[in-house]
Design a protein around this motif. Structure first.
Motif, PDB file in Angstrom:
ATOM      1  N   PRO A  45       0.807  -1.237   0.000  1.00  0.00           N
ATOM      2  CA  PRO A  45       0.000   0.000   0.000  1.00  0.00           C
ATOM      3  C   PRO A  45       0.835   1.280   0.000  1.00  0.00           C
ATOM      4  N   PHE A  46       2.121   1.166   0.314  1.00  0.00           N
ATOM      5  CA  PHE A  46       2.978   2.338   0.432  1.00  0.00           C
ATOM      6  C   PHE A  46       3.894   2.553  -0.769  1.00  0.00           C
ATOM      7  N   VAL A  47       3.768   1.701  -1.790  1.00  0.00           N
ATOM      8  CA  VAL A  47       4.633   1.797  -2.975  1.00  0.00           C
ATOM      9  C   VAL A  47       4.203   2.978  -3.837  1.00  0.00           C
ATOM     10  N   THR A  48       5.183   3.784  -4.213  1.00  0.00           N
ATOM     11  CA  THR A  48       4.953   4.896  -5.139  1.00  0.00           C
ATOM     12  C   THR A  48       5.842   4.676  -6.355  1.00  0.00           C
ATOM     13  N   ALA A  49       5.806   5.588  -7.298  1.00  0.00           N
ATOM     14  CA  ALA A  49       6.643   5.488  -8.495  1.00  0.00           C
ATOM     15  C   ALA A  49       8.127   5.492  -8.144  1.00  0.00           C
ATOM     16  N   SER A  50       8.490   6.064  -7.004  1.00  0.00           N
ATOM     17  CA  SER A  50       9.900   6.094  -6.603  1.00  0.00           C
ATOM     18  C   SER A  50      10.263   4.975  -5.634  1.00  0.00           C
ATOM     19  N   GLY A  51       9.305   4.129  -5.272  1.00  0.00           N
ATOM     20  CA  GLY A  51       9.576   3.005  -4.370  1.00  0.00           C
ATOM     21  C   GLY A  51       8.817   3.148  -3.067  1.00  0.00           C
ATOM     22  N   VAL A  52       9.451   2.723  -1.985  1.00  0.00           N
ATOM     23  CA  VAL A  52       8.863   2.819  -0.649  1.00  0.00           C
ATOM     24  C   VAL A  52       9.848   3.579   0.222  1.00  0.00           C
ATOM     25  N   SER A  53       9.403   4.674   0.793  1.00  0.00           N
ATOM     26  CA  SER A  53      10.295   5.412   1.677  1.00  0.00           C
ATOM     27  C   SER A  53       9.482   6.139   2.733  1.00  0.00           C
ATOM     28  N   GLY A  54      10.128   6.375   3.856  1.00  0.00           N
ATOM     29  CA  GLY A  54       9.497   7.112   4.937  1.00  0.00           C
ATOM     30  C   GLY A  54       9.772   6.483   6.283  1.00  0.00           C
ATOM     31  N   ARG A  55       9.136   7.049   7.265  1.00  0.00           N
ATOM     32  CA  ARG A  55       9.227   6.544   8.634  1.00  0.00           C
ATOM     33  C   ARG A  55       7.928   5.786   8.905  1.00  0.00           C
ATOM     34  N   PHE A  56       8.037   4.598   9.456  1.00  0.00           N
ATOM     35  CA  PHE A  56       6.892   3.727   9.661  1.00  0.00           C
ATOM     36  C   PHE A  56       6.772   3.317  11.116  1.00  0.00           C
ATOM     37  N   GLU A  57       5.542   2.938  11.491  1.00  0.00           N
ATOM     38  CA  GLU A  57       5.301   2.374  12.808  1.00  0.00           C
ATOM     39  C   GLU A  57       4.620   1.029  12.622  1.00  0.00           C
ATOM     40  N   LEU A  58       5.170   0.019  13.272  1.00  0.00           N
ATOM     41  CA  LEU A  58       4.646  -1.332  13.243  1.00  0.00           C
ATOM     42  C   LEU A  58       4.030  -1.612  14.600  1.00  0.00           C
ATOM     43  N   VAL A  59       2.782  -2.059  14.620  1.00  0.00           N
ATOM     44  CA  VAL A  59       2.100  -2.393  15.873  1.00  0.00           C
ATOM     45  C   VAL A  59       1.824  -3.892  15.860  1.00  0.00           C
ATOM     46  N   LEU A  60       2.291  -4.568  16.914  1.00  0.00           N
ATOM     47  CA  LEU A  60       2.120  -6.012  17.053  1.00  0.00           C
ATOM     48  C   LEU A  60       1.318  -6.317  18.311  1.00  0.00           C
ATOM     49  N   ASP A  61       0.600  -7.448  18.295  1.00  0.00           N
ATOM     50  CA  ASP A  61      -0.086  -7.870  19.508  1.00  0.00           C
ATOM     51  C   ASP A  61       0.914  -8.585  20.417  1.00  0.00           C
ATOM     52  N   SER A  62       0.455  -9.070  21.544  1.00  0.00           N
ATOM     53  CA  SER A  62       1.358  -9.701  22.507  1.00  0.00           C
ATOM     54  C   SER A  62       1.958 -11.000  21.994  1.00  0.00           C
ATOM     55  N   ASN A  63       1.395 -11.571  20.927  1.00  0.00           N
ATOM     56  CA  ASN A  63       1.928 -12.791  20.317  1.00  0.00           C
ATOM     57  C   ASN A  63       2.826 -12.506  19.121  1.00  0.00           C
ATOM     58  N   GLY A  64       3.057 -11.227  18.835  1.00  0.00           N
ATOM     59  CA  GLY A  64       3.911 -10.854  17.719  1.00  0.00           C
ATOM     60  C   GLY A  64       3.201 -10.803  16.375  1.00  0.00           C
ATOM     61  N   LYS A  65       1.877 -10.858  16.372  1.00  0.00           N
ATOM     62  CA  LYS A  65       1.120 -10.785  15.118  1.00  0.00           C
ATOM     63  C   LYS A  65       0.877  -9.327  14.752  1.00  0.00           C
ATOM     64  N   LEU A  66       0.942  -9.064  13.464  1.00  0.00           N
ATOM     65  CA  LEU A  66       0.744  -7.720  12.939  1.00  0.00           C
ATOM     66  C   LEU A  66      -0.668  -7.218  13.193  1.00  0.00           C
ATOM     67  N   ILE A  67      -0.751  -6.048  13.810  1.00  0.00           N
ATOM     68  CA  ILE A  67      -2.043  -5.379  13.979  1.00  0.00           C
ATOM     69  C   ILE A  67      -2.136  -4.246  12.958  1.00  0.00           C
ATOM     70  N   GLU A  68      -1.046  -3.481  12.838  1.00  0.00           N
ATOM     71  CA  GLU A  68      -1.075  -2.338  11.930  1.00  0.00           C
ATOM     72  C   GLU A  68       0.345  -1.961  11.501  1.00  0.00           C
ATOM     73  N   LEU A  69       0.460  -1.534  10.255  1.00  0.00           N
ATOM     74  CA  LEU A  69       1.674  -0.942   9.728  1.00  0.00           C
ATOM     75  C   LEU A  69       1.250   0.359   9.088  1.00  0.00           C
ATOM     76  N   ARG A  70       1.827   1.461   9.554  1.00  0.00           N
ATOM     77  CA  ARG A  70       1.442   2.749   8.985  1.00  0.00           C
ATOM     78  C   ARG A  70       2.646   3.655   8.794  1.00  0.00           C
ATOM     79  N   ARG A  71       2.512   4.537   7.824  1.00  0.00           N
ATOM     80  CA  ARG A  71       3.560   5.525   7.577  1.00  0.00           C
ATOM     81  C   ARG A  71       3.300   6.707   8.501  1.00  0.00           C
ATOM     82  N   LEU A  72       4.342   7.187   9.124  1.00  0.00           N
ATOM     83  CA  LEU A  72       4.214   8.331  10.043  1.00  0.00           C
ATOM     84  C   LEU A  72       4.441   9.638   9.307  1.00  0.00           C
TER      85      LEU A  72
END
Length: 72
Positions: A45-72
């Motif tokens: 979802p974050f791919v642009t014509a120049s690629g993927v760049s930026g600062r991101f935040e990854l949110v995981l549950d207590s089992n290490g499963k992905l809850i959210e990945l977002r660009r800051l």
């Protein structure tokens, strides 16, 4: 919940390897020094014509499963 923040800069040409399945995981170093491996498909979802760049935040549950990945 656990939150990790990181910078990422992948050119469009390089990301094609991930998009085509030649490489399946992106490995990043979080701001706290931890190394994190994520499936490349999570960045589509974050791919642009120049690629993927930026600062991101990854949110995981207590089992290490992905809850959210977002660009800051």
């Amino acid at each position: 919940m656990v939150r990790h923040r990181f910078q990422l800069n992948i050119s469009a040409e390089t990301f094609l390897h991930y998009y085509r399945g030649a490489a399946r995981a992106v490995i990043v170093q979080a701001e706290d020094g931890r190394t994190i491996q994520l499936p490349a498909k999570n960045f589509r979802p974050f791919v642009t014509a120049s690629g993927v760049s930026g600062r991101f935040e990854l949110v995981l549950d207590s089992n290490g499963k992905l809850i959210e990945l977002r660009r800051l």
